[in-house]
Structure formats: C-alpha cells, structure tokens
Design an enzyme around this catalytic site. Structure first.
Site, PDB file in Angstrom:
ATOM      1  N   SER A  50       3.786 -19.744  -0.556  1.00 55.37           N
ATOM      2  CA  SER A  50       3.682 -20.150  -2.216  1.00 55.37           C
ATOM      3  C   SER A  50       2.014 -20.030  -2.588  1.00 55.37           C
ATOM      4  O   SER A  50       1.478 -19.618  -1.564  1.00 55.37           O
ATOM      5  CB  SER A  50       4.315 -21.061  -2.157  1.00 55.37           C
ATOM      6  OG  SER A  50       3.854 -21.929  -2.243  1.00 55.37           O
ATOM      7  N   GLY A  51       2.042 -19.413  -3.757  1.00 48.28           N
ATOM      8  CA  GLY A  51       0.663 -19.543  -4.989  1.00 48.28           C
ATOM      9  C   GLY A  51       0.343 -18.100  -3.722  1.00 48.28           C
ATOM     10  O   GLY A  51       0.034 -17.290  -3.304  1.00 48.28           O
ATOM     11  N   TYR A 234     -12.033 -31.942 -12.247  1.00 48.85           N
ATOM     12  CA  TYR A 234     -11.664 -30.883 -11.179  1.00 48.85           C
ATOM     13  C   TYR A 234     -13.639 -30.562  -9.698  1.00 48.85           C
ATOM     14  O   TYR A 234     -13.470 -31.565  -9.239  1.00 48.85           O
ATOM     15  CB  TYR A 234     -11.342 -29.553 -11.060  1.00 48.85           C
ATOM     16  CG  TYR A 234     -10.703 -28.464 -10.078  1.00 48.85           C
ATOM     17  CD1 TYR A 234      -9.545 -28.972  -9.582  1.00 48.85           C
ATOM     18  CD2 TYR A 234     -11.509 -28.509  -9.177  1.00 48.85           C
ATOM     19  CE1 TYR A 234      -8.794 -28.347  -8.451  1.00 48.85           C
ATOM     20  CE2 TYR A 234     -11.063 -27.786  -7.548  1.00 48.85           C
ATOM     21  CZ  TYR A 234      -9.708 -28.241  -7.688  1.00 48.85           C
ATOM     22  OH  TYR A 234      -9.388 -27.982  -6.005  1.00 48.85           O
ATOM     23  N   LYS A 243     -13.150 -30.128  -2.075  1.00 51.84           N
ATOM     24  CA  LYS A 243     -13.571 -28.402  -1.915  1.00 51.84           C
ATOM     25  C   LYS A 243     -15.208 -29.198  -1.518  1.00 51.84           C
ATOM     26  O   LYS A 243     -15.495 -27.965  -0.054  1.00 51.84           O
ATOM     27  CB  LYS A 243     -13.734 -27.907  -3.101  1.00 51.84           C
ATOM     28  CG  LYS A 243     -11.860 -27.852  -3.008  1.00 51.84           C
ATOM     29  CD  LYS A 243     -10.995 -26.927  -2.311  1.00 51.84           C
ATOM     30  CE  LYS A 243      -9.825 -26.906  -2.901  1.00 51.84           C
ATOM     31  NZ  LYS A 243      -8.664 -26.110  -2.517  1.00 51.84           N
ATOM     32  N   ILE A 273      -4.921 -20.588 -11.395  1.00 48.49           N
ATOM     33  CA  ILE A 273      -3.747 -19.914 -12.056  1.00 48.49           C
ATOM     34  C   ILE A 273      -2.813 -20.713 -11.758  1.00 48.49           C
ATOM     35  O   ILE A 273      -3.009 -21.792 -10.959  1.00 48.49           O
ATOM     36  CB  ILE A 273      -3.178 -18.528 -10.543  1.00 48.49           C
ATOM     37  CG1 ILE A 273      -3.159 -19.457  -9.499  1.00 48.49           C
ATOM     38  CG2 ILE A 273      -4.015 -17.417 -11.078  1.00 48.49           C
ATOM     39  CD1 ILE A 273      -2.459 -18.488  -8.613  1.00 48.49           C
ATOM     40  N   THR A 275       0.267 -22.457 -10.134  1.00 47.21           N
ATOM     41  CA  THR A 275       0.935 -22.470  -8.442  1.00 47.21           C
ATOM     42  C   THR A 275       1.801 -24.108  -8.898  1.00 47.21           C
ATOM     43  O   THR A 275       1.637 -24.960  -9.453  1.00 47.21           O
ATOM     44  CB  THR A 275       0.525 -22.452  -6.942  1.00 47.21           C
ATOM     45  OG1 THR A 275      -0.650 -23.429  -7.167  1.00 47.21           O
ATOM     46  CG2 THR A 275       0.023 -21.364  -7.338  1.00 47.21           C
TER      47      THR A 275
END
Ligand code: NAI
Ligand code: NA
Length: 396
Positions: A50-51, A234, A243, A273, A275
């Site tokens: 997915s995504g 984030y 990350k 986006i 997801t």
C-alpha cells in the site's frame, strides 16, 4: 456480501475489494500513460502492499518491467471481515502483473523476523540469483527484535513539550481538538527501534553475506521531512528521531555498498499524502488537507504514483536527481516551496470548524482516504453483492 465503509478512529475497518482493484488499476494506467524507462531488473520491496511501497512496485513493474518481490503484513478476508486493503492490493497487483507478463512474488508476514528474511533469500537464490534494488517502505507501530525477542512499540509524540492542534474527524468532516504529548526518553528509543534503520540494515547485511546483491545494487528508504509547519509533530518528534536514524544507517551502508558493488544506499524524502499510516499521525491530517488545497490550486499536487514514478524515472535511474545538502533525494521539492509553506502556516493558525471547507481540501483529503480503502470510486457499484472467497485468491 454488500460492503459499506465503517470508520472508527480514522481507521477504515472495512475495505472494498473492487475499489482496491480500481485503485491499483488507476496507478497502473498512470504509469502506462508515461514514458517507460530503463531501470532495475530484480526488485525487493519491503512494505509494497500500500501507499508509497505499492506505488514504487507499480512504477517499476509497469514502468520498466522489473520483477518485483513484495513483503507485506496484511490480513486476508474471513467470514464477515473484509481483510485489509493491502491484501486486496496484492491480489490485484498480481492480477494485472500476470496479464502484462511480469514476474512477481508476494510474501505475507513479518518482515522484521529472521524467518521471513530466510524465506525471501531462499526464493531470491532459486529464482533470481541476485537483486538489483531493495526498497524499504515499512510503516509499523511495533517490532520484535529478532535477536532478543523483545517487542518495541513506537509512539507518535513530540519531544520537548506537548503540542496542541486539531485532528480531522473523518466520519463527521470536522476538526477535533487534539494534543500530542511529549515523549519520554524510553518512548523515543523505542520508536527509533521500530521505525529507524536497524531492520533495513539487517536485510542488507544478510543479503550481502548470502551473496545475493548484484553489481550496481541500490537500496532506498523513505523519509518525511516536511516544513517548519509540521516540525514539532514530525521532524522534531519521535518519528523524526527514527527517521534521523534511517539517515545515519544510509550513511553507514553507503560507502560499504559503493566499495563492494559500486552501489549505493539512498534516502528519499516524499511528499505528504493520505495513507493508512499517515492519517494516524496526530495533527498531521489538518496540515495535509491544507496542503492538498494549495498544491491543487498551484497545479503541483501529486499522489503516491506521480511521486514514485518521478523518483525512479528521473532520479534513481535518471539524469535529473534533486539532491539536498546531505545527499537525500527530494521528490518532495514541490511541497517545500517557500511561498506555499507561508500560506500553509497562515491557514493553520486560523483554521476552525466554520472555515474548514473554505480553507482546506478536506473533501479531497477524505476522498483519498476512502479510496485507499476501496470506497468513493464513481465507477464501482457499491450495491453489488461481492463474493469474497472467489475474489481473494492469491498466489503465495
Ligand atoms: P502504508 O501504511 O501505506 O504502508 C506500510 C507498508 O508496510 C504496508 O505495505 C504494510 O503491509 C507494511 N508493513 C507494516 N508492518 C509490516 C511488517 N511487520 N512486516 C511486513 N510489512 C509490514 O504507509 P506509507 O505511508 O506508504 O509509508 C511507507 C513509508 O513512506 C514510511 O517509511 C513512511 O514514513 C514514508 N513516508 C510516508 C509519507 C506519507 O505522507 N504517507 C510521506 C513521506 C514518507
Ligand atoms: Na508503503
């Protein structure tokens, strides 16, 4: 079975097989409408159901005829449960790949485990000899360390202080106040353990030791950086720390791959986006809905397939890479536009339930959410009685 969407806490607990088919088909049609390109022959995708992982698989399969192996963690339909969207995406990827004469393979299970790695390596050795590209596109909230057996849970929290904002209540198309709490040091470490680069490196080390990497081998992992408007939740939050670890892991692996295979370990930053993973991040959906509106107005909006096609064709296997000061690939360049981000910041400061529809693309955002779960396609008949058993066949 007649399937209607059921959404709880921004998770769609029912998905529609025929809508998932449409979602896969539209992405394939997009790639087929673009130029084909010369890319990798044998590709392993971790998180390709997915995504961004699925969009990567489609870009390479249908853009340059790559053979794709996908490892994903998905649930098959059972009795009155519809299974996960990723399950159906795998079913329909196979359907269209078979029609197109492509070679493909799916493994469904825990990519973090050594058992899964062994199975995949046995398959590679037998069917391909070596691989040319490994894409790391996992999004998970937990990971069991295969060497200690300990399970770590990741959290989506801020670092220094609590952050206040809104989330989008998808069922009611409204903003709802939301707090992102500050993480403890242990929560930060656990999130790094799950979403950092440790598992990525285990995959690469094991493949390397088993001599399954080809000359020129590349690997890429996906990150999100965003803008100052989202830093607190984030980039400077627990997930951002994980990350950073991904960046550090690439920096460790890159010289080794360079020397041994003339290869590389890459990080690519992607655009925000909708997801399954991203709508779950506190406060993030509001930013997303505002971003959608402004980027659509500017004509720069992209979905996952446009992002990944561009990443592979123009950047990783092309001559037009956009690279930042620490060597990350930046297909998120259009999201970073300074004027655009100024406007995002201004709207974020003023948005409320009265002006929500005017100042954000909440409709488009929610529609994308419905679509990744197989709903909201005008050409799918949602009153059709769907035979789940007949449809859910998959080659494993
Ligand atoms: P997604 O939820 O659509 O995909 C996650 C994938 O991971 C699925 O294929 C799922 O089956 C797989 N997965 C999860 N746990 C697994 C396990 N234990 N074993 C095997 N497979 C497992 O999420 P999305 O958003 O596509 O995320 C992929 C990557 O892209 C992540 O690294 C994310 O941080 C990154 N990204 C996402 C952005 C966004 O806005 N959605 C923006 C920039 C980066
Ligand atoms: Na993915």
């Amino acid at each position: 079975m007649i399937i209607k969407p059921v959404i709880k806490n921004n998770i769609c607990i029912r998905v529609h097989p025929l809508g998932c088919k449409e979602n896969v088909k539209r992405q394939i049609e997009y790639v087929e409408s673009q130029e084909s390109f010369k890319g990798p022959k044998n590709v392993l995708i971790i998180g390709g159901s997915s995504g961004y992982g699925l969009a990567s698989r489609i870009s390479l399969g249908f853009g340059c005829k790559s053979n794709t192996i996908n490892v994903s963690f998905e649930v098959e339909p059972k009795k009155n449960k519809t299974g996960t969207a990723g399950w159906w995406n795998n079913v329909y990827f196979q359907h269209y790949a078979k029609k197109a004469g492509l070679k493909y393979k799916d493994f469904v299970g825990d990519a973090f485990s050594l058992e899964m790695k062994d199975q995949v390596m046995t398959y590679i050795k037998k069917e391909y000899g070596k691989i040319d590209l490994l894409i790391y596109s996992l999004a998970s909230n937990r990971r069991t360390d295969p060497y200690t057996g300990e399970t770590y849970i990741s959290t989506l929290k801020s670092i220094n202080k609590e952050v206040k904002g809104y989330t989008i209540d998808i069922n009611n198309e409204l903003l709802k106040e939301e707090k992102m709490e500050a993480a403890t040091p242990e929560e930060i470490q656990n999130t790094i353990k799950v979403m950092g680069g440790e598992d990525w490196k285990i995959w690469i080390d094991m493949l390397d030791e088993a001599d399954l990497l080809n000359e020129g081998f590349k690997t890429v992992a996906y990150t999100y950086l965003g803008s100052p408007a989202t830093y607190e939740i984030y980039h400077h939050g627990t997930i951002g720390m994980a990350k950073n670890h991904l960046d550090e892991t690439a920096a460790v692996m890159n010289p080794i791959l360079k020397k041994k295979y003339n290869g590389e370990a890459l990080i690519s930053a992607s655009k925000a986006i909708v997801t399954k993973a991203s709508v779950y991040i506190p406060i993030f959906p509001v930013y997303g809905a505002i971003l959608y509106k402004l980027m659509k107005e500017a004509g720069t909006h992209e979905g996952e397939i446009e992002q990944k096609y561009r990443l592979f064709k123009d950047m990783i296997y092309g001559e037009q890479p956009i690279i930042d000061e620490v060597n990350r690939l930046r297909p998120d360049n259009l999201e970073q536009d300074e004027q655009l981000q100024e406007k995002v910041k201004e709207i974020l400061a003023n948005i409320n339930n009265e002006n929500l529809h005017e100042l954000s693309d909440i409709k488009g955002f929610i529609s994308d959410f419905m679509k990744i779960n197989g709903f909201d396609f005008e050409n799918v008949d949602y009153n059709e009685d769907v035979d789940m058993d007949a449809l859910s066949e998959i080659e494993l």
